[in-house]
Motif scaffolding. Structure first.
Motif, PDB file in Angstrom:
ATOM      1  N   SER A   1      89.408 -21.632 -53.013  1.00 55.44           N
ATOM      2  CA  SER A   1      89.644 -21.398 -54.442  1.00 55.44           C
ATOM      3  C   SER A   1      91.149 -21.349 -54.930  1.00 55.44           C
ATOM      4  CB  SER A   1      89.306 -19.866 -54.495  1.00 55.44           C
ATOM      5  OG  SER A   1      87.720 -19.524 -54.324  1.00 55.44           O
TER       6      SER A   1
ATOM      7  N   ALA B   1      89.794 -14.370 -58.611  1.00 58.46           N
ATOM      8  CA  ALA B   1      88.725 -14.427 -59.457  1.00 58.46           C
ATOM      9  C   ALA B   1      87.857 -15.684 -59.142  1.00 58.46           C
ATOM     10  CB  ALA B   1      89.299 -14.698 -60.750  1.00 58.46           C
ATOM     11  N   THR B   2      88.144 -16.741 -58.985  1.00 66.96           N
ATOM     12  CA  THR B   2      87.318 -17.665 -58.340  1.00 66.96           C
ATOM     13  C   THR B   2      86.553 -17.796 -57.162  1.00 66.96           C
ATOM     14  OG1 THR B   2      88.826 -19.354 -59.592  1.00 66.96           O
ATOM     15  CG2 THR B   2      87.458 -20.418 -58.044  1.00 66.96           C
TER      16      THR B   2
ATOM     17  N   THR C   1      85.949 -14.707 -55.955  1.00 68.96           N
ATOM     18  CA  THR C   1      84.783 -13.766 -56.215  1.00 68.96           C
ATOM     19  C   THR C   1      83.608 -14.432 -57.043  1.00 68.96           C
ATOM     20  OG1 THR C   1      86.498 -11.953 -56.234  1.00 68.96           O
ATOM     21  CG2 THR C   1      84.336 -11.329 -57.276  1.00 68.96           C
ATOM     22  N   THR C   2      83.713 -15.345 -57.878  1.00 66.29           N
ATOM     23  CA  THR C   2      82.517 -16.168 -58.736  1.00 66.29           C
ATOM     24  C   THR C   2      81.746 -16.785 -57.566  1.00 66.29           C
ATOM     25  OG1 THR C   2      84.041 -16.180 -60.545  1.00 66.29           O
ATOM     26  CG2 THR C   2      82.165 -17.665 -60.444  1.00 66.29           C
TER      27      THR C   2
ATOM     28  N   SER D   1      79.889 -14.281 -55.320  1.00 61.87           N
ATOM     29  CA  SER D   1      78.714 -13.699 -56.022  1.00 61.87           C
ATOM     30  C   SER D   1      77.430 -14.538 -56.513  1.00 61.87           C
ATOM     31  CB  SER D   1      79.350 -13.180 -57.147  1.00 61.87           C
ATOM     32  OG  SER D   1      79.850 -13.697 -58.125  1.00 61.87           O
ATOM     33  N   SER D   2      78.107 -15.630 -56.523  1.00 61.80           N
ATOM     34  CA  SER D   2      76.833 -16.757 -57.187  1.00 61.80           C
ATOM     35  C   SER D   2      76.163 -17.124 -56.014  1.00 61.80           C
ATOM     36  CB  SER D   2      77.750 -17.956 -57.668  1.00 61.80           C
ATOM     37  OG  SER D   2      78.356 -17.837 -58.805  1.00 61.80           O
TER      38      SER D   2
ATOM     39  N   THR E   1      77.392 -22.800 -63.272  1.00 64.39           N
ATOM     40  CA  THR E   1      78.581 -22.208 -62.840  1.00 64.39           C
ATOM     41  C   THR E   1      79.150 -23.612 -62.049  1.00 64.39           C
ATOM     42  OG1 THR E   1      77.921 -20.133 -63.052  1.00 64.39           O
ATOM     43  CG2 THR E   1      79.869 -20.655 -62.012  1.00 64.39           C
TER      44      THR E   1
ATOM     45  N   ILE F   1      86.998 -22.451 -62.269  1.00 68.41           N
ATOM     46  CA  ILE F   1      85.455 -22.207 -62.666  1.00 68.41           C
ATOM     47  C   ILE F   1      85.291 -22.676 -64.189  1.00 68.41           C
ATOM     48  CG2 ILE F   1      83.700 -20.698 -63.008  1.00 68.41           C
ATOM     49  CD1 ILE F   1      84.167 -21.279 -60.306  1.00 68.41           C
TER      50      ILE F   1
ATOM     51  N   ILE G   1      82.177 -22.779 -67.242  1.00 69.23           N
ATOM     52  CA  ILE G   1      80.604 -22.708 -67.317  1.00 69.23           C
ATOM     53  C   ILE G   1      80.167 -23.913 -68.374  1.00 69.23           C
ATOM     54  CG2 ILE G   1      79.164 -20.916 -68.207  1.00 69.23           C
ATOM     55  CD1 ILE G   1      80.588 -19.921 -65.939  1.00 69.23           C
TER      56      ILE G   1
END
Length: 306
Positions: A34, A39-40, A42-43, A46-47, A246, A255, A257
């Motif tokens: 990342s 933040a990246t 974690t995304t 979580s995905s 995503t 990231i 969307i």
């Protein structure tokens, strides 16, 4: 009296089997993928879910680094783990040369090393034989720190008796000293030659740039995604849910969307693979393990740059 550290004790087995180490290594690699953006990372986590992220961050590293892991386990004398890693290497890790060609290359390299040592070409030795130098040095240090030659059976009793009798101590030194030296030299030379063979056969990443590219490579398939009339995007689709994609961009690892109904096409593709010497191979270069499994077929992917 200070206690001697045993590099080959039970702590290594506990370390290899510890889930905490695996979890920590996965988290570190996820941050590297990342670009150290929390933040990246974690995304992505979580995905994909916990299990998918845990396995995804570790499994892709096995093929390129299994040969090095096998050599490391052999040097520290964890032969059961080394045999397991060697078996996995033969059937999983891609070989970049035939065994006979790799053996010829290793033989030529072994003949070149004495001349380089005599000419004090230290930089050339380090650049061309970095892993072999590290393997030989590590085996030398461990051989002296924790000698592999230990007398057994009747010879053990003879050694104990000899140490107590000064008249026999000289004979003990003449016999046992050279024997240990011969074994240590054999271990160092063997570790160096085996590492040269593995380097010729598997192109173990020896440059920091090559290793960094392998570690930074995500486990999701690389895609060329066309959205509307925009130029194609190259990256990784890490999740599709509720009409949205995503998307992780390959260029800057940010990231994005994307709306699902705007995505015109998604094509799995490949980028040039870094070679062991830092030079890229063609995008569709497919290397096969030494021991192929019957029925396995490899599919060539189009280049992302086409």
């Amino acid at each position: 009296m200070a206690q001697k550290i045993n590099f080959t004790g039970g702590w290594l087995k506990a370390l290899l089997l510890s889930p905490v180490v695996l979890l920590f290594a996965s988290a570190v690699r996820l941050l590297i993928i990342s670009n150290y953006d929390v933040a990246t990372a974690t995304t992505i986590a979580s995905s994909g879910g916990f299990v998918n992220t845990l396995l995804g961050t570790t499994i892709p590293l096995l093929p390129p680094f299994l040969p090095a892991l096998t050599i490391l386990l052999t040097i520290v004398r964890k032969y059961a783990f080394a045999a397991l890693a060697a078996g996995a290497t033969v059937v999983v890790s891609p070989a970049y040369a035939k065994l006979t060609d790799a053996w010829d290359t290793t033989w030529e390299s072994a003949n070149d090393v004495p001349a380089l040592l005599q000419g004090q070409e230290w930089h050339t030795i380090w650049v061309d034989y970095r892993w072999a130098t590290i393997a030989g040095g590590a085996s030398l240090v461990l051989a002296f720190w924790d000698p592999p030659t230990r007398p057994i059976g009747p010879f053990n009793e003879w050694v104990k008796d000899t140490k107590k009798r000064p008249d026999k101590f000289f004979k003990f030194i003449l016999l046992w000293g050279p024997l240990r030296l011969i074994v240590v030299v054999a271990i160092v030379v063997g570790a160096t030659c085996v590492c040269m063979l593995a380097q010729s056969l598997y192109n173990i990443p020896r440059g920091s740039d090559t290793a960094a590219q392998i570690v930074r490579r995500p486990w999701m398939p690389l895609e060329k995604v066309e959205v509307g009339m925009d130029p194609p995007r190259i990256g990784y689709t890490i999740a599709t849910k509720d009409g949205w994609h995503t998307f992780l961009r390959e260029k800057d690892r940010t990231i994005e969307i994307l709306k699902a109904n705007k995505v015109r096409s998604r094509t799995i593709c490949v980028l040039p693979t870094p070679g062991g010497g830092g030079q890229p191979y063609p995008a569709n270069t497919r290397r096969y393990p030494l021991l192929g499994i019957a029925g396995v077929r490899y599919v060539d992917r189009p280049s992302c740059l086409a």
